[in-house]
Scaffold this active site. Structure first.
Site, PDB file in Angstrom:
ATOM      1  N   ASP A 233       9.539   2.865   1.801  1.00 19.82           N
ATOM      2  CA  ASP A 233       8.358   3.667   2.119  1.00 19.82           C
ATOM      3  C   ASP A 233       8.125   3.556   3.625  1.00 19.82           C
ATOM      4  OD1 ASP A 233       5.901   4.736   2.649  1.00 19.82           O
ATOM      5  OD2 ASP A 233       4.886   3.861   0.924  1.00 19.82           O
TER       6      ASP A 233
ATOM      7  N   PHE B  59       0.865  -1.184   0.000  1.00 28.74           N
ATOM      8  CA  PHE B  59       0.000   0.000   0.000  1.00 28.74           C
ATOM      9  C   PHE B  59       0.894   1.224   0.000  1.00 28.74           C
ATOM     10  CE2 PHE B  59      -2.451   3.529   1.408  1.00 28.74           C
ATOM     11  CZ  PHE B  59      -3.624   3.376   0.692  1.00 28.74           C
TER      12      PHE B  59
ATOM     13  N   LYS C  43       2.856  11.245   6.860  1.00 25.05           N
ATOM     14  CA  LYS C  43       2.053  11.058   8.079  1.00 25.05           C
ATOM     15  C   LYS C  43       2.601  11.822   9.288  1.00 25.05           C
ATOM     16  CE  LYS C  43       0.028   6.624   6.721  1.00 25.05           C
ATOM     17  NZ  LYS C  43      -1.328   6.991   6.319  1.00 25.05           N
TER      18      LYS C  43
HETATM   19  C1  LIG Z   1       3.046   2.883   3.553  1.00 26.12           C
HETATM   20  C2  LIG Z   1       2.175   3.984   3.036  1.00 26.12           C
HETATM   21  N1  LIG Z   1       2.556   4.659   1.925  1.00 26.12           N
HETATM   22  C3  LIG Z   1       1.816   5.652   1.428  1.00 26.12           C
HETATM   23  C4  LIG Z   1       0.631   6.038   2.007  1.00 26.12           C
HETATM   24  C5  LIG Z   1      -0.192   7.150   1.394  1.00 26.12           C
HETATM   25  O1  LIG Z   1      -0.172   8.274   2.210  1.00 26.12           O
HETATM   26  P1  LIG Z   1      -1.293   9.411   2.011  1.00 26.12           P
HETATM   27  O2  LIG Z   1      -2.603   8.830   2.466  1.00 26.12           O
HETATM   28  O3  LIG Z   1      -0.843  10.544   2.892  1.00 26.12           O
HETATM   29  O4  LIG Z   1      -1.301   9.764   0.560  1.00 26.12           O
HETATM   30  C6  LIG Z   1       0.185   5.360   3.151  1.00 26.12           C
HETATM   31  C7  LIG Z   1      -1.103   5.715   3.772  1.00 26.12           C
HETATM   32  O5  LIG Z   1      -1.684   4.965   4.532  1.00 26.12           O
HETATM   33  C8  LIG Z   1       0.979   4.307   3.668  1.00 26.12           C
HETATM   34  O6  LIG Z   1       0.596   3.623   4.753  1.00 26.12           O
END
Ligand SMILES: Cc1ncc(COP(=O)(O)O)c(C=O)c1O
Length: 408
Positions: free
Chosen positions: A231, A146, A260
């Site tokens: 990530d 994700f 976040k």
């Molecule tokens: C590992 C990871 N990458 C990217 C994102 C995407 O972040 P955003 O919702 O701020 O676009 C999330 C969101 O939950 C995430 O958990």
């Protein structure tokens, strides 16, 4: 005063349902205020927040230092665009780069934008530095990933709910099983520019890969001149007991993707961090964002970096995380099938014969604890790192009570 007629919650829920797209399925709780690990709803009921904005609230609701930084900046200047430099920019970028141990950072706003940034930088690095033929760059990602919701990012999702009906999809991504270094090695070609992965897969259910996996990923990336991109949007910034979850694996990626908690739960702040030979490929006009690196974001994000530089939150997460996991593991065989995670982050598989994850979260909310289900009967627990041992005990006691009730 507990008459249902007098509660504001049902009317607020109905209005939200009527006027918003149904892209979420929220628990029936309407929050009005928050402080630390607690929130209060419009009817005065208090809840322990064990989701913490999917780890965007690592420092709790309205951390005094973060709120003070935001207030002070609101009274000065909030937005300049990157057409000019403002006086919060350099310090935020320098301190964040230092925290990451990298030469450069590139600030954006949301997590998905930072992931897109990492993809663009990896591709350009592939063409200009590695020498991949134009248009041929490949990025390897993991099944169950994700990384956000943009059209390019959902193109390499393996979750039909996230992906179906949003094509045509962006090419150039290769999916391999998470945790299988042999499959990764077999997928690398001369056109591979990056391996993009979560050190722990959050949305997939807080999946921790087998020990040694990321050391093998690092070795393969080195061997084939491929960028290793971590990530850490959800796993990073103290959540697992270290600044970055990848530290548990004893390796350093070429690029961190952050979001976040970088905004302290106050404003959206994301960034990528990498050395000059990687991030330096971008030239003026090739990438950007009107709000990326704005003064308010930098003031709050700078305070986040200062909080993390003390190490206090990482330590709390490591110590209290052991307690959380010990308490949760004791529920295995009592309605819980498995517990995964690190630090103050846990994926809890509930016996599907008893409850779905959604039902468990609804029952927990009725008992004053907020958590979020994912895929079937898994619930995710990620309290703010300011949570206390007693609050952890209280939340786990409520989960035990929910499971006991479901047996009856
Ligand atoms: C590992 C990871 N990458 C990217 C994102 C995407 O972040 P955003 O919702 O701020 O676009 C999330 C969101 O939950 C995430 O958990």
């Amino acid at each position: 005063m507990t008459s249902v007629d007098m509660l504001r919650t049902p009317a607020e829920l109905a209005e939200a349902e009527r006027y918003t797209a149904h892209n979420y399925h929220p628990l029936p709780v309407v929050i009005a205020e928050g402080e630390g690990a607690w929130v209060t709803d419009v009817d005065g009921r208090r809840y322990l927040d064990f989701l913490a904005g999917y780890s965007a609230l690592n420092f709790g609701h309205r951390h005094p230092g973060l709120i003070a930084a935001a207030h002070a900046q609101l009274d000065r200047i909030t937005l300049t665009s990157r057409a000019f430099v403002h006086d919060q920019f350099a310090e935020f970028c320098r301190t964040l780069a230092e925290l990451c141990g990298k030469d450069l950072v590139l600030p954006m706003n949301t997590g998905a934008e930072a992931v897109e940034t990492a993809i663009k930088v990896s591709r350009k690095w592939g063409y200009r530095v590695k020498g991949v033929p134009d248009g041929q760059a490949e990025i390897i990602v993991a099944a169950g990933n994700f990384h956000g919701r943009t059209t390019t990012i959902v193109s390499f999702s393996t979750d039909p709910e996230a992906k179906a009906d949003f094509g045509p999809y962006t090419p150039g991504f290769v999916v391999v099983p998470y945790g299988d270094e042999t499959a990764l090695g077999a997928a690398i070609t001369p056109n591979t520019v990056a391996v993009l992965m979560e050190p722990i897969q959050g949305e997939a259910g807080v999946l921790v890969p087998p020990r040694g996996y990321f050391a093998a990923v690092r070795a393969l990336c080195d061997e084939h001149n491929v960028l290793m991109v971590a990530d850490e949007i959800q796993s990073g910034l103290g959540r697992t007991g270290r600044t970055f979850a990848i530290e548990h694996e004893g390796v350093v990626p070429d690029m961190y993707v952050l979001g976040k908690a970088l905004g302290g739960g106050v404003v959206p702040v994301s960034a990528v961090a990498a050395d000059r030979d990687v991030l330096g490929v971008l030239k003026p006009g090739e990438h950007g964002s009107t709000f990326g690196g704005n003064p308010l974001a930098c003031a709050v994000g700078g305070e986040v970096v200062r909080l993390l530089a003390t190490g206090e939150f990482q330590q709390r997460s490591a110590e209290l995380g052991e307690h959380l996991h010990a308490r949760l593991n004791a529920l295995i065989g009592h309605g819980v099938i498995a517990v995964r995670g690190r630090g103050l982050w846990a994926g809890v598989d509930i016996d599907p014969a008893l409850l779905t994850g959604r039902q468990a979260c609804e029952s927990l909310a009725a008992r004053g604890v907020l958590a979020k289900d994912t895929h079937g009967s898994t619930i995710r627990l990620a309290p703010p790192l300011v949570v206390t041992k007693d609050e952890i005990d209280h939340a786990v006691d409520q989960l035990a009570a929910v499971l006991a009730d479901s047996h009856q």
